[in-house]
Design an enzyme around this catalytic site. Structure first.
Site, PDB file in Angstrom:
ATOM      1  N   SER A 231       0.823  -1.215   0.000  1.00  0.00           N
ATOM      2  CA  SER A 231       0.000   0.000   0.000  1.00  0.00           C
ATOM      3  C   SER A 231       0.858   1.266   0.000  1.00  0.00           C
ATOM      4  O   SER A 231       0.359   2.359  -0.262  1.00  0.00           O
ATOM      5  CB  SER A 231      -0.954   0.017   1.203  1.00  0.00           C
ATOM      6  OG  SER A 231      -0.230   0.037   2.415  1.00  0.00           O
ATOM      7  N   HIS A 232       2.143   1.128   0.312  1.00  0.00           N
ATOM      8  CA  HIS A 232       3.028   2.299   0.308  1.00  0.00           C
ATOM      9  C   HIS A 232       4.248   2.097  -0.578  1.00  0.00           C
ATOM     10  O   HIS A 232       5.276   2.734  -0.393  1.00  0.00           O
ATOM     11  CB  HIS A 232       3.406   2.697   1.749  1.00  0.00           C
ATOM     12  CG  HIS A 232       2.213   3.264   2.462  1.00  0.00           C
ATOM     13  ND1 HIS A 232       1.242   2.463   3.014  1.00  0.00           N
ATOM     14  CD2 HIS A 232       1.796   4.541   2.638  1.00  0.00           C
ATOM     15  CE1 HIS A 232       0.283   3.220   3.530  1.00  0.00           C
ATOM     16  NE2 HIS A 232       0.589   4.484   3.320  1.00  0.00           N
TER      17      HIS A 232
ATOM     18  N   GLU B 220      -4.567   0.775   2.594  1.00  0.00           N
ATOM     19  CA  GLU B 220      -5.080  -0.603   2.613  1.00  0.00           C
ATOM     20  C   GLU B 220      -6.550  -0.626   2.185  1.00  0.00           C
ATOM     21  O   GLU B 220      -6.997  -1.549   1.515  1.00  0.00           O
ATOM     22  CB  GLU B 220      -4.928  -1.213   4.020  1.00  0.00           C
ATOM     23  CG  GLU B 220      -3.487  -1.339   4.494  1.00  0.00           C
ATOM     24  CD  GLU B 220      -2.671  -2.376   3.714  1.00  0.00           C
ATOM     25  OE1 GLU B 220      -3.271  -3.303   3.146  1.00  0.00           O
ATOM     26  OE2 GLU B 220      -1.434  -2.228   3.650  1.00  0.00           O
TER      27      GLU B 220
HETATM   28  P1  NDP Z   1      -1.197  -2.986  10.095  1.00  0.00           P
HETATM   29  O1  NDP Z   1      -2.425  -2.912  10.891  1.00  0.00           O
HETATM   30  O2  NDP Z   1      -1.134  -3.944   8.977  1.00  0.00           O
HETATM   31  O3  NDP Z   1       0.051  -3.310  11.056  1.00  0.00           O
HETATM   32  C1  NDP Z   1       0.354  -2.488  12.144  1.00  0.00           C
HETATM   33  C2  NDP Z   1       1.501  -3.061  12.956  1.00  0.00           C
HETATM   34  O4  NDP Z   1       1.006  -4.186  13.708  1.00  0.00           O
HETATM   35  C3  NDP Z   1       2.678  -3.586  12.123  1.00  0.00           C
HETATM   36  O5  NDP Z   1       3.867  -3.256  12.758  1.00  0.00           O
HETATM   37  C4  NDP Z   1       2.432  -5.089  12.125  1.00  0.00           C
HETATM   38  O6  NDP Z   1       3.608  -5.854  11.912  1.00  0.00           O
HETATM   39  C5  NDP Z   1       1.872  -5.299  13.511  1.00  0.00           C
HETATM   40  N1  NDP Z   1       1.095  -6.534  13.615  1.00  0.00           N
HETATM   41  C6  NDP Z   1       0.096  -6.956  12.809  1.00  0.00           C
HETATM   42  N2  NDP Z   1      -0.366  -8.150  13.231  1.00  0.00           N
HETATM   43  C7  NDP Z   1       0.368  -8.483  14.332  1.00  0.00           C
HETATM   44  C8  NDP Z   1       0.380  -9.585  15.206  1.00  0.00           C
HETATM   45  N3  NDP Z   1      -0.465 -10.612  15.045  1.00  0.00           N
HETATM   46  N4  NDP Z   1       1.260  -9.601  16.216  1.00  0.00           N
HETATM   47  C9  NDP Z   1       2.130  -8.589  16.394  1.00  0.00           C
HETATM   48  N5  NDP Z   1       2.170  -7.506  15.599  1.00  0.00           N
HETATM   49  C10 NDP Z   1       1.292  -7.457  14.578  1.00  0.00           C
HETATM   50  O7  NDP Z   1      -0.811  -1.544   9.494  1.00  0.00           O
HETATM   51  P2  NDP Z   1      -1.704  -0.240   9.291  1.00  0.00           P
HETATM   52  O8  NDP Z   1      -2.854  -0.577   8.389  1.00  0.00           O
HETATM   53  O9  NDP Z   1      -2.015   0.379  10.590  1.00  0.00           O
HETATM   54  O10 NDP Z   1      -0.667   0.701   8.504  1.00  0.00           O
HETATM   55  C11 NDP Z   1      -0.107   0.282   7.258  1.00  0.00           C
HETATM   56  C12 NDP Z   1       0.946   1.248   6.811  1.00  0.00           C
HETATM   57  O11 NDP Z   1       0.370   2.475   6.414  1.00  0.00           O
HETATM   58  C13 NDP Z   1       2.002   1.616   7.861  1.00  0.00           C
HETATM   59  O12 NDP Z   1       3.274   1.338   7.313  1.00  0.00           O
HETATM   60  C14 NDP Z   1       1.837   3.107   8.069  1.00  0.00           C
HETATM   61  O13 NDP Z   1       3.031   3.816   8.317  1.00  0.00           O
HETATM   62  C15 NDP Z   1       1.252   3.535   6.748  1.00  0.00           C
HETATM   63  N6  NDP Z   1       0.508   4.790   6.920  1.00  0.00           N
HETATM   64  C16 NDP Z   1       1.071   5.956   6.474  1.00  0.00           C
HETATM   65  C17 NDP Z   1       0.404   7.149   6.667  1.00  0.00           C
HETATM   66  C18 NDP Z   1       1.010   8.451   6.281  1.00  0.00           C
HETATM   67  O14 NDP Z   1       0.399   9.472   6.538  1.00  0.00           O
HETATM   68  N7  NDP Z   1       2.174   8.490   5.704  1.00  0.00           N
HETATM   69  C19 NDP Z   1      -0.928   7.195   7.287  1.00  0.00           C
HETATM   70  C20 NDP Z   1      -1.381   5.917   7.762  1.00  0.00           C
HETATM   71  C21 NDP Z   1      -0.689   4.751   7.552  1.00  0.00           C
HETATM   72  P3  NDP Z   1       3.805  -6.664  10.509  1.00  0.00           P
HETATM   73  O15 NDP Z   1       3.962  -5.567   9.461  1.00  0.00           O
HETATM   74  O16 NDP Z   1       5.010  -7.492  10.709  1.00  0.00           O
HETATM   75  O17 NDP Z   1       2.550  -7.457  10.300  1.00  0.00           O
HETATM   76  O1  PYC Z   2      -2.459   4.859   4.063  1.00  0.00           O
HETATM   77  O2  PYC Z   2      -3.604   6.223   5.335  1.00  0.00           O
HETATM   78  C1  PYC Z   2      -2.701   5.993   4.529  1.00  0.00           C
HETATM   79  C2  PYC Z   2      -1.825   7.103   4.095  1.00  0.00           C
HETATM   80  C3  PYC Z   2      -2.039   8.432   4.215  1.00  0.00           C
HETATM   81  C4  PYC Z   2      -0.952   9.070   3.654  1.00  0.00           C
HETATM   82  C5  PYC Z   2      -0.115   8.118   3.198  1.00  0.00           C
HETATM   83  N1  PYC Z   2      -0.664   6.929   3.489  1.00  0.00           N
END
Ligand code: NDP
Ligand code: PYC
Length: 335
Positions: free
Chosen positions: A45-46, A186
């Protein structure tokens, strides 16, 4: 059959598109590194999925692909980087050595980044400090996407936070999570691939719970993770990367720049800690490993970040599959 690219081909493709659309070599390289690390770790997704958004920002002029980030030491422990409207990766790289030096000198230091356009996964931005032996936390905001607790209109960004802990004989422990129930990226992938959302992720524009990612993206909103607890973390992140450092909150970002597509101007905060300066210089690492061992002794439990990191070797050896539609879009942008 999706097209398979080597990790080097992912980097070359991303970089060539960014250069073609107005990025300097340095910015294109830094963004391509970010995108490539995401593909390598299956954080799709990124990864390349974000390239059209980066290009939109260059085309609209909202991002300066040639800006030279400026570093200013606000105090010996606060190193500010002004990205001057650039994409975040090069601004972060520009300030990295100063933050590492300040942290090793003082024990704890912070790097506010202002006037940057952030569109990436945050784990890389803490992992790079853990690779220097430091503990790191990073935060950034976005634009209104997530409802506050009790509300059904978007207010907060998806506001990720990442935390990295250095380890001697293993990759750093890194978690990276949106304060939304799911990152918007996502939700967008679920919409593209025709997958329903799990319960509790989103609501429609009239506040009705839905599993349809299209309805969430079309005027609905994403819910905070864990109800009011996730909402408070989203609020904390807004304050840390907005008012604290002189940048915009998500609603203010939207008011000022909302008509532009791609990553919008905003702030980021990185806080780094030198674990050897907190009075447990000879024990902190072993004590942490003992905790990790205790966790691993529980059936079904794993460290956060372990799934993502487990993809690394395979991708470096065998490459990564790129979605057909995305590949077509990228080829058109590169042509
Ligand atoms: P997830 O919910 O997929 O994962 C969040 C964290 O939880 C990860 O570190 C993951 O590790 C961990 N995790 C998941 N399952 C388990 C488990 N069973 N046990 C232990 N740890 C676990 O990610 P999000 O949907 O919250 O976010 C996805 C991406 O989007 C992130 O990289 C985030 O930085 C990015 N993002 C960027 C934004 C921006 O503004 N730039 C805004 C919002 C999100 P693992 O990866 O190993 O599964
Ligand atoms: O996945 O929510 C997101 C996000 C926002 C900006 C970059 N990624």
């Amino acid at each position: 059959m999706p097209k398979r690219l080597t990790v080097d081909e992912v980097h070359a493709l991303a970089k060539s598109i960014l250069v073609k659309h107005g990025c300097s070599d340095g910015h294109a390289d830094a963004v391509a590194d970010t995108v490539t690390s995401a593909e390598r770790d299956h954080a799709h997704s990124h990864g390349l999925f974000r390239i059209p958004g980066y290009v939109d920002a260059l085309k609209s002029g909202s991002v300066d692909g040639n800006a030279v980030p400026e570093i200013k030491e606000l105090t010996p422990a606060i190193v500010r980087v002004d990205g001057k409207n650039c994409f975040a990766p090069l601004a972060l790289n520009a300030g990295k050595d100063c933050l590492v030096a300040a942290t090793k000198n003082i024990g704890i230091a912070a790097m506010p980044l202002i006037r940057v356009h952030h569109f990436a996964a945050l784990w890389k931005e803490t992992e790079m400090f853990a690779e220097e032996g430091l503990i790191a936390m990073a935060f950034t905001a976005y634009m209104p996407t997530v409802a506050p607790a009790g509300g059904s209109k978007p207010l907060y960004g998806t506001n990720p936070m990442s935390f990295a802990w250095p380890r001697e004989n293993a990759l750093p422990m890194v978690f990276d999570q949106a304060s939304a129930a799911m990152a918007k990226g996502e939700v967008m992938l679920a919409d593209r691939d025709g997958h329903p959302l799990p319960d509790g992720v989103g609501i429609t524009s009239d506040g009705t719970p839905t599993n349809d990612p299209g309805k969430v993206l079309d005027g609905g909103c994403i819910l905070p993770f864990g109800g009011y607890k996730g909402a408070s973390i989203a609020l904390m992140i807004e304050l840390l990367v907005g008012p604290l450092i002189g940048e915009t909150t998500s609603p203010e970002t939207h008011r000022r720049y909302g008509s532009v597509s791609g990553p919008l101007q905003g702030g980021e905060l990185v806080i780094a800690i030198d674990p050897s300066k907190f009075g447990a210089a000879s024990t902190w690492a072993g004590d942490a490993e003992a905790l990790f061992d205790d966790l691993h002794a529980i059936d079904g439990a794993r460290l956060p970040g372990a799934r993502r990191q487990s993809h690394r070797e395979g991708a470096l050896e065998g490459g990564v599959d790129i979605n057909d539609g995305l590949m077509e879009t990228l080829e058109a942008l590169a042509a």
